[in-house]
Write a protein that holds these residues in place. Structure first.
Motif, mmCIF file in Angstrom:
data_model
loop_
_atom_site.group_PDB
_atom_site.id
_atom_site.type_symbol
_atom_site.label_atom_id
_atom_site.label_comp_id
_atom_site.label_asym_id
_atom_site.label_seq_id
_atom_site.Cartn_x
_atom_site.Cartn_y
_atom_site.Cartn_z
ATOM 1 N N UNK A 272 -4.343 -2.472 -2.811
ATOM 2 C CA UNK A 272 -3.141 -3.249 -2.564
ATOM 3 C C UNK A 272 -3.339 -4.713 -2.913
ATOM 4 N N UNK A 273 -4.477 -5.229 -2.551
ATOM 5 C CA UNK A 273 -4.710 -6.640 -2.824
ATOM 6 C C UNK A 273 -4.699 -6.870 -4.336
ATOM 7 N N UNK B 111 -14.363 -3.117 2.483
ATOM 8 C CA UNK B 111 -12.911 -2.957 2.454
ATOM 9 C C UNK B 111 -12.581 -1.511 2.093
ATOM 10 N N UNK B 112 -11.661 -0.888 2.841
ATOM 11 C CA UNK B 112 -11.299 0.480 2.472
ATOM 12 C C UNK B 112 -10.606 0.476 1.109
ATOM 13 N N UNK C 153 -8.433 -13.000 -8.851
ATOM 14 C CA UNK C 153 -9.533 -13.308 -7.955
ATOM 15 C C UNK C 153 -10.756 -13.745 -8.758
ATOM 16 N N UNK D 179 0.608 -9.367 -9.130
ATOM 17 C CA UNK D 179 1.968 -9.666 -8.789
ATOM 18 C C UNK D 179 2.252 -11.163 -8.689
ATOM 19 N N UNK D 180 1.290 -11.884 -8.137
ATOM 20 C CA UNK D 180 1.507 -13.310 -7.913
ATOM 21 C C UNK D 180 0.765 -14.126 -8.971
ATOM 22 N N UNK E 15 -8.013 1.751 0.014
ATOM 23 C CA UNK E 15 -6.569 1.560 0.023
ATOM 24 C C UNK E 15 -6.220 0.069 0.065
ATOM 25 N N UNK E 16 -6.940 -0.687 0.893
ATOM 26 C CA UNK E 16 -6.652 -2.111 1.017
ATOM 27 C C UNK E 16 -6.951 -2.819 -0.299
ATOM 28 N N UNK F 44 0.825 -1.204 0.000
ATOM 29 C CA UNK F 44 0.000 0.000 0.000
ATOM 30 C C UNK F 44 0.865 1.262 0.000
ATOM 31 N N UNK G 195 -2.945 -5.188 -6.454
ATOM 32 C CA UNK G 195 -1.535 -5.149 -6.850
ATOM 33 C C UNK G 195 -0.895 -6.491 -6.563
ATOM 34 N N UNK G 196 -1.142 -6.978 -5.352
ATOM 35 C CA UNK G 196 -0.565 -8.257 -4.950
ATOM 36 C C UNK G 196 -1.026 -9.358 -5.879
ATOM 37 N N UNK H 205 -2.184 -14.230 -9.766
ATOM 38 C CA UNK H 205 -3.487 -14.754 -9.371
ATOM 39 C C UNK H 205 -4.557 -13.834 -9.925
ATOM 40 N N UNK I 176 -13.414 -7.957 7.896
ATOM 41 C CA UNK I 176 -13.208 -7.655 6.480
ATOM 42 C C UNK I 176 -12.735 -8.854 5.661
#
Lengths: 424, 115
Positions: free
Chosen positions: B10-11, B3-4, B22, B17-18, B6-7, A224, B13-14, B20, A364
């Protein structure tokens, strides 16, 4: 505010004097305490009372510590939020409405709230470092083999270590001085004095002048923005104190989360077979076919995340899938280890954000297990590589949520990461 | 679930990155397969759990597919066994060892009847 940090509050007195005399050390509830319930956060072990102390508990008592209670945790250590406990979720005492991280969330919470001076947690894929980061305290995952696992209820033996959680790096190191060292009851323990410096508390001198820090780009880019800002601010601070840094690439870590979960779930499916309602756990008093009786007891005793992991581990090890999942995961583990070893030949320590995200809001991630697993991207590679790592507070986001900085060192290089962490 | 932003960012991005995605499910798992695994693992499941796990396992196992990209790496050298003679040491008496067994009989663990 009751944040539900303890499963059992008690008072276990240690000897009259010793390096931890007068201090209270809370113990995670998957570490055996003689005569005091040890539930692992599971209904399965609600009434389990160990007949012996874990080696680390023996060492705490010999060192004069008082144990004020057994801390809440994700069931059998399976979780990143301390919401899967059968005894209710723990709330983050420094970030209301948010999770404390997991699985050692109770241990980090009682330290952050000042209800214990220090605590022991266990770290299989980040379970000491994640809650330390989310609660704004220090957590250290030792090199595999530095601390005895005798008396720790096993989740994934090849990955886990018991580690200290404390308000400061120096206190965490003091606690490590007490619990580290070989144990004839755990054949995987090693004598660290043969591998380097072992005066841990003395290494918390904040002297990073001349230290070379490697920064794995893969572990920073995915984080983040708010986390990255605090990370680079901390790196600036270390530079100002005489450290230098360079970026390194660890391509293997992009596969670490998958490899970690395959290995951890596989080991869990075997380790948790003992909870059958006969040797341990709730029995329900059923009669009939053994397998059906066990299956009923296990349905009642285990929560959803434990069932999920035991089933996925069973699947990964089952005929036809072993080579596809388990063997590949072991290859990935060897690759991660090799990447870290090479990077640490060119650097004293490696630095990254501990968690790529600030603490989740409560509830969450519960409905989306994959999302929860991905949050372990920066911590799991270290367990796969058997290396030591520390999480230290590195500021807060604009919303006031704690951010943690992780330092990873070479095997038995705990003094390097303690020194780096103590400079922040 | 809230979920905010920002989170979420990031997820994602992750995720990219991997490798995957969703919701992607290259490895569909049906409820019969979940039931088969549950039997191997000796855990009863109810219908809701079977359906939920079938859906989640599809996503999770798809993410594990990324392991196919892992190159062959030279593993550590062969391990060798270290032997020592057996030594008799102090151990629990029966009473302590059985203290946590749900049922006992004649100083032994008592299991269900063999039918």
């Amino acid at each position: 505010m009751s944040y539900n940090g303890y499963i059992t509050e008690t008072r276990i007195d240690g000897s009259d004097d010793g390096p931890l005399a007068g201090r209270s050390i809370a113990v995670k509830d998957n570490i055996s305490t003689e005569g005091v319930p040890t539930t692992c956060g599971s209904a399965m072990l609600e009434s389990y009372v160990p007949p012996f102390d874990a080696t680390v508990v023996e060492r705490l008592k010999q060192a004069g510590a008082t144990i004020p209670g057994k801390t809440n945790m994700d069931e059998f250590g399976m979780g990143t939020t301390t919401e899967t406990s059968a005894f209710g979720a723990t709330e983050n005492p420094v970030a209301q409405g948010h999770v404390p991280g997991g699985s050692s969330g109770g241990s980090a919470a009682v330290v952050a709230a000042g209800d214990a001076d220090m605590a022991l947690g266990t770290d299989t894929g980040g379970s000491v470092r994640c809650p330390a980061a989310f609660c704004g305290v220090v957590g250290l995952k030792p090199t595999y083999g530095l601390v005895s696992r005798y008396g720790l209820v096993a989740y994934a033996n090849s990955l886990e270590q018991i580690g200290p959680i404390a308000p400061s790096v120096e206190e965490a190191a003091e606690l490590l001085d007490v619990i580290a060292g070989p144990d004839e009851r755990d054949a995987t323990t090693r004598d660290a004095t043969e591998h380097g410096e072992t005066a841990y508390a003395a290494a918390a001198d904040g002297d990073v002048d001349g230290m070379d820090i490697g920064i794995p780009t893969e572990l920073v880019e995915g984080a983040d923005k708010a986390v990255r800002e605090q990370f680079w601010r901390a790196i600036d601070e270390l530079e100002a104190e005489g450290a230098s840094y360079h970026e390194v690439s660890l391509p293997s870590v992009e596969h670490a989360v998958e490899a970690y979960y395959v290995i951890a779930m596989s080991e869990a499916s075997s380790n948790l077979a003992r909870f059958d309602g006969v040797r341990y756990g709730v029995s329900g008093g059923y009669d009939g076919n053994w397998n059906e009786t066990f299956a009923t007891a296990r349905e009642e005793g285990f929560g959803p995340e434990v069932k999920r992991r035991v089933l996925l581990g069973t699947y990964a090890l089952s005929a036809g899938y072993h080579d596809k999942y388990y063997k590949k995961a072991q290859d990935a583990r060897a690759w991660v280890k090799q990447d870290f070893d090479e990077a640490l030949e060119e650097a004293d320590v490696l630095a990254s954000p501990t968690m790529p995200v600030p603490p989740f809001e409560r509830g969450e991630s519960l409905d989306d297990p994959l999302k929860m697993y991905l949050a372990d991207a920066n911590t799991t590679p270290v367990n796969l590589a058997n290396l030591p790592a520390i999480s230290v507070p590195a500021g807060e986001t604009d919303d006031g949520l704690p951010v943690g900085m992780q330092f990873v060192g070479p095997a038995f290089g705990e003094t390097d990461i303690i020194r780096a962490g103590s400079a922040l | 679930m809230g979920a905010p932003a920002s989170t979420r960012c990031c997820i994602e991005t992750l995720t990219a990155h991997t490798t995957l995605q969703s919701g992607m499910s290259d490895t569909p798992v049906d409820t019969d397969e979940v039931e088969h695994i549950a039997q191997l693992a000796r855990i009863d499941l109810d219908e809701d759990e079977r359906e939920l796990f079938a859906e989640q396992f599809g996503d999770i196992l798809s993410s594990f597919e990324a392991l196919d990209d892992v190159p062959e790496v030279e593993r550590e050298p062969e391990l060798t066994n270290v032997m020592r003679p057996d030594e008799i040491a102090e151990s629990f008496d029966r009473e302590d060892a059985l203290a946590n067994a749900p049922e006992t009989e004649d100083d032994q663990f008592k299991g269900p009847n063999v039918s």
